[in-house]
Design a protein around this motif. Sequence first.
Motif, PDB file in Angstrom:
ATOM      1  N   ALA A 122       5.159  -3.064  22.845  1.00 14.24           N
ATOM      2  CA  ALA A 122       4.936  -4.338  22.143  1.00 14.24           C
ATOM      3  C   ALA A 122       5.586  -5.475  22.933  1.00 14.24           C
ATOM      4  CB  ALA A 122       5.527  -4.271  20.748  1.00 14.24           C
ATOM      5  N   ALA A 123       4.824  -6.497  23.233  1.00 15.65           N
ATOM      6  CA  ALA A 123       5.366  -7.637  23.972  1.00 15.65           C
ATOM      7  C   ALA A 123       6.531  -8.270  23.216  1.00 15.65           C
ATOM      8  CB  ALA A 123       4.267  -8.662  24.222  1.00 15.65           C
ATOM      9  N   ALA A 124       6.349  -8.468  21.926  1.00 18.49           N
ATOM     10  CA  ALA A 124       7.397  -9.021  21.069  1.00 18.49           C
ATOM     11  C   ALA A 124       7.278  -8.319  19.719  1.00 18.49           C
ATOM     12  CB  ALA A 124       7.232 -10.520  20.908  1.00 18.49           C
ATOM     13  N   PRO A 125       8.118  -7.301  19.483  1.00 20.82           N
ATOM     14  CA  PRO A 125       8.016  -6.564  18.221  1.00 20.82           C
ATOM     15  C   PRO A 125       8.159  -7.485  17.018  1.00 20.82           C
ATOM     16  CG  PRO A 125       9.600  -5.532  19.712  1.00 20.82           C
ATOM     17  CD  PRO A 125       9.206  -6.844  20.309  1.00 20.82           C
ATOM     18  N   THR A 126       7.345  -7.237  15.997  1.00 19.73           N
ATOM     19  CA  THR A 126       7.427  -8.049  14.780  1.00 19.73           C
ATOM     20  C   THR A 126       8.363  -7.417  13.761  1.00 19.73           C
ATOM     21  OG1 THR A 126       5.499  -6.919  13.883  1.00 19.73           O
ATOM     22  CG2 THR A 126       5.107  -8.981  15.080  1.00 19.73           C
ATOM     23  N   CYS A 127       8.768  -6.162  14.005  1.00 17.01           N
ATOM     24  CA  CYS A 127       9.681  -5.462  13.109  1.00 17.01           C
ATOM     25  C   CYS A 127      10.410  -4.381  13.907  1.00 17.01           C
ATOM     26  CB  CYS A 127       8.916  -4.841  11.939  1.00 17.01           C
ATOM     27  SG  CYS A 127       7.561  -3.749  12.430  1.00 17.01           S
ATOM     28  N   LEU A 128      11.465  -3.855  13.326  1.00 12.72           N
ATOM     29  CA  LEU A 128      12.248  -2.805  13.974  1.00 12.72           C
ATOM     30  C   LEU A 128      11.752  -1.428  13.558  1.00 12.72           C
ATOM     31  CD1 LEU A 128      15.888  -4.142  13.382  1.00 12.72           C
ATOM     32  CD2 LEU A 128      14.558  -4.250  15.498  1.00 12.72           C
ATOM     33  N   VAL A 129      11.815  -0.492  14.486  1.00  8.81           N
ATOM     34  CA  VAL A 129      11.555   0.904  14.143  1.00  8.81           C
ATOM     35  C   VAL A 129      12.903   1.580  13.979  1.00  8.81           C
ATOM     36  CG1 VAL A 129       9.319   1.032  15.311  1.00  8.81           C
ATOM     37  CG2 VAL A 129      11.390   1.615  16.571  1.00  8.81           C
ATOM     38  N   HIS A 130      12.944   2.604  13.144  1.00 13.46           N
ATOM     39  CA  HIS A 130      14.180   3.363  12.975  1.00 13.46           C
ATOM     40  C   HIS A 130      14.429   4.186  14.233  1.00 13.46           C
ATOM     41  CE1 HIS A 130      14.802   2.347   8.779  1.00 13.46           C
ATOM     42  NE2 HIS A 130      13.505   2.528   8.597  1.00 13.46           N
ATOM     43  N   GLN A 131      15.665   4.222  14.658  1.00 18.47           N
ATOM     44  CA  GLN A 131      16.037   5.002  15.835  1.00 18.47           C
ATOM     45  C   GLN A 131      16.129   6.473  15.446  1.00 18.47           C
ATOM     46  OE1 GLN A 131      16.128   3.608  18.917  1.00 18.47           O
ATOM     47  NE2 GLN A 131      15.448   1.778  17.815  1.00 18.47           N
ATOM     48  N   TYR A 179      18.611  -6.073  20.711  1.00 21.06           N
ATOM     49  CA  TYR A 179      19.170  -6.482  19.417  1.00 21.06           C
ATOM     50  C   TYR A 179      19.397  -7.988  19.326  1.00 21.06           C
ATOM     51  CZ  TYR A 179      19.459  -1.831  17.535  1.00 21.06           C
ATOM     52  OH  TYR A 179      19.132  -0.602  17.043  1.00 21.06           O
ATOM     53  N   THR A 180      19.702  -8.639  20.430  1.00 18.13           N
ATOM     54  CA  THR A 180      19.862 -10.090  20.401  1.00 18.13           C
ATOM     55  C   THR A 180      18.539 -10.760  20.049  1.00 18.13           C
ATOM     56  OG1 THR A 180      21.672 -10.006  22.005  1.00 18.13           O
ATOM     57  CG2 THR A 180      20.524 -12.117  21.764  1.00 18.13           C
ATOM     58  N   ALA A 181      17.443 -10.256  20.599  1.00 19.26           N
ATOM     59  CA  ALA A 181      16.127 -10.856  20.355  1.00 19.26           C
ATOM     60  C   ALA A 181      15.471 -10.392  19.063  1.00 19.26           C
ATOM     61  CB  ALA A 181      15.199 -10.543  21.534  1.00 19.26           C
ATOM     62  N   ASN A 182      15.742  -9.154  18.643  1.00 16.26           N
ATOM     63  CA  ASN A 182      14.977  -8.568  17.534  1.00 16.26           C
ATOM     64  C   ASN A 182      15.817  -8.049  16.372  1.00 16.26           C
ATOM     65  OD1 ASN A 182      12.344  -8.632  18.979  1.00 16.26           O
ATOM     66  ND2 ASN A 182      13.420  -7.248  20.353  1.00 16.26           N
ATOM     67  N   THR A 219      17.456  -9.163  13.928  1.00 12.89           N
ATOM     68  CA  THR A 219      17.400  -9.724  12.569  1.00 12.89           C
ATOM     69  C   THR A 219      16.084  -9.414  11.858  1.00 12.89           C
ATOM     70  OG1 THR A 219      16.609 -11.833  13.428  1.00 12.89           O
ATOM     71  CG2 THR A 219      18.998 -11.617  13.088  1.00 12.89           C
ATOM     72  N   LYS A 220      15.192  -8.741  12.547  1.00 13.14           N
ATOM     73  CA  LYS A 220      13.900  -8.400  11.937  1.00 13.14           C
ATOM     74  C   LYS A 220      14.067  -7.231  10.980  1.00 13.14           C
ATOM     75  CE  LYS A 220      11.460 -10.150  15.916  1.00 13.14           C
ATOM     76  NZ  LYS A 220      10.738  -9.850  17.144  1.00 13.14           N
ATOM     77  N   ASP A 221      13.202  -7.181   9.989  1.00 12.18           N
ATOM     78  CA  ASP A 221      13.206  -6.066   9.037  1.00 12.18           C
ATOM     79  C   ASP A 221      12.651  -4.816   9.706  1.00 12.18           C
ATOM     80  OD1 ASP A 221      14.177  -7.608   6.908  1.00 12.18           O
ATOM     81  OD2 ASP A 221      12.156  -8.298   6.395  1.00 12.18           O
ATOM     82  N   PHE A 222      12.919  -3.672   9.092  1.00  9.45           N
ATOM     83  CA  PHE A 222      12.333  -2.427   9.575  1.00  9.45           C
ATOM     84  C   PHE A 222      10.860  -2.385   9.169  1.00  9.45           C
ATOM     85  CE2 PHE A 222      15.744  -0.288  11.561  1.00  9.45           C
ATOM     86  CZ  PHE A 222      16.897  -0.787  10.973  1.00  9.45           C
ATOM     87  N   CYS A 223      10.054  -1.830  10.051  1.00 12.02           N
ATOM     88  CA  CYS A 223       8.599  -1.811   9.841  1.00 12.02           C
ATOM     89  C   CYS A 223       8.202  -1.109   8.547  1.00 12.02           C
ATOM     90  CB  CYS A 223       7.909  -1.134  11.024  1.00 12.02           C
ATOM     91  SG  CYS A 223       8.179  -1.976  12.604  1.00 12.02           S
ATOM     92  N   ASP A 224       8.963  -0.082   8.142  1.00 15.00           N
ATOM     93  CA  ASP A 224       8.610   0.665   6.929  1.00 15.00           C
ATOM     94  C   ASP A 224       9.234   0.067   5.671  1.00 15.00           C
ATOM     95  OD1 ASP A 224      11.278   1.410   7.130  1.00 15.00           O
ATOM     96  OD2 ASP A 224      10.870   3.546   7.369  1.00 15.00           O
ATOM     97  N   ARG A 238      27.322 -10.226  15.400  1.00 16.70           N
ATOM     98  CA  ARG A 238      26.886  -9.610  14.137  1.00 16.70           C
ATOM     99  C   ARG A 238      25.729 -10.379  13.494  1.00 16.70           C
ATOM    100  NH1 ARG A 238      29.174  -5.667  11.860  1.00 16.70           N
ATOM    101  NH2 ARG A 238      31.279  -4.930  12.069  1.00 16.70           N
ATOM    102  N   ALA A 239      25.640 -11.659  13.802  1.00 14.64           N
ATOM    103  CA  ALA A 239      24.565 -12.480  13.240  1.00 14.64           C
ATOM    104  C   ALA A 239      23.198 -12.071  13.801  1.00 14.64           C
ATOM    105  CB  ALA A 239      24.823 -13.960  13.512  1.00 14.64           C
ATOM    106  N   HIS A 240      23.185 -11.288  14.869  1.00 16.03           N
ATOM    107  CA  HIS A 240      21.928 -10.852  15.475  1.00 16.03           C
ATOM    108  C   HIS A 240      21.467  -9.503  14.960  1.00 16.03           C
ATOM    109  CE1 HIS A 240      22.281 -13.599  19.252  1.00 16.03           C
ATOM    110  NE2 HIS A 240      22.505 -14.234  18.121  1.00 16.03           N
ATOM    111  N   VAL A 241      22.103  -9.019  13.907  1.00 17.08           N
ATOM    112  CA  VAL A 241      21.732  -7.729  13.323  1.00 17.08           C
ATOM    113  C   VAL A 241      21.237  -7.973  11.901  1.00 17.08           C
ATOM    114  CG1 VAL A 241      22.549  -5.422  12.739  1.00 17.08           C
ATOM    115  CG2 VAL A 241      23.491  -6.574  14.726  1.00 17.08           C
ATOM    116  N   ALA A 242      20.064  -7.449  11.589  1.00 17.83           N
ATOM    117  CA  ALA A 242      19.450  -7.654  10.272  1.00 17.83           C
ATOM    118  C   ALA A 242      20.396  -7.204   9.164  1.00 17.83           C
ATOM    119  CB  ALA A 242      18.134  -6.888  10.176  1.00 17.83           C
ATOM    120  N   THR A 243      20.316  -7.891   8.041  1.00 18.24           N
ATOM    121  CA  THR A 243      21.158  -7.565   6.885  1.00 18.24           C
ATOM    122  C   THR A 243      21.063  -6.089   6.535  1.00 18.24           C
ATOM    123  OG1 THR A 243      20.802  -9.793   6.039  1.00 18.24           O
ATOM    124  CG2 THR A 243      21.660  -8.179   4.496  1.00 18.24           C
ATOM    125  N   GLY A 244      19.886  -5.519   6.566  1.00 20.03           N
ATOM    126  CA  GLY A 244      19.707  -4.109   6.236  1.00 20.03           C
ATOM    127  C   GLY A 244      20.311  -3.172   7.266  1.00 20.03           C
TER     128      GLY A 244
END
Length: 117
Positions: free
Chosen positions: A40-49, A75-78, A80-85, A107-113
């Motif tokens: 993905a050029a720019a992921p719209t959501c995070l996948v679980h590791q 993580y700096t770029a993505n 704060t995005k929600d997980f895809c699921d 820490r501000a670059h990590v999604a609340t979840g």
Amino acid sequence: MNRRPVPFAALLPFTALLLLAPLSGCGASDDGSLDTQAGAAAPTCLVHQSKAPGSRYTAGEHADTGSVLELMRYYTANGTKDFCDGRPATGTDRRWTELYTALGGDRAHVATGARTP
């Protein structure tokens, strides 16, 4: 040519590595690689590791610099995005974000979840 024998104590670190090698698995995919959604050029959501961070990220001064920089960029770029699921971070996801912040990531670059307590 006159060669001196190698002292036994000098061989201990190498012996330990040989004994531990079978436990570490072989191949980069077994080393706890970060899934950065490379397709993905720019992921719209995070996948679980699926795997915890491997030694290429956690070996301190012996870590792979390129892999660590990729982790930080991802993580700096993505982060704060929600997980895809739509589900919250797993324990494995939290280990990655903990590593990100331990390496100096904001820490501000990590999604609340995905944030660690």
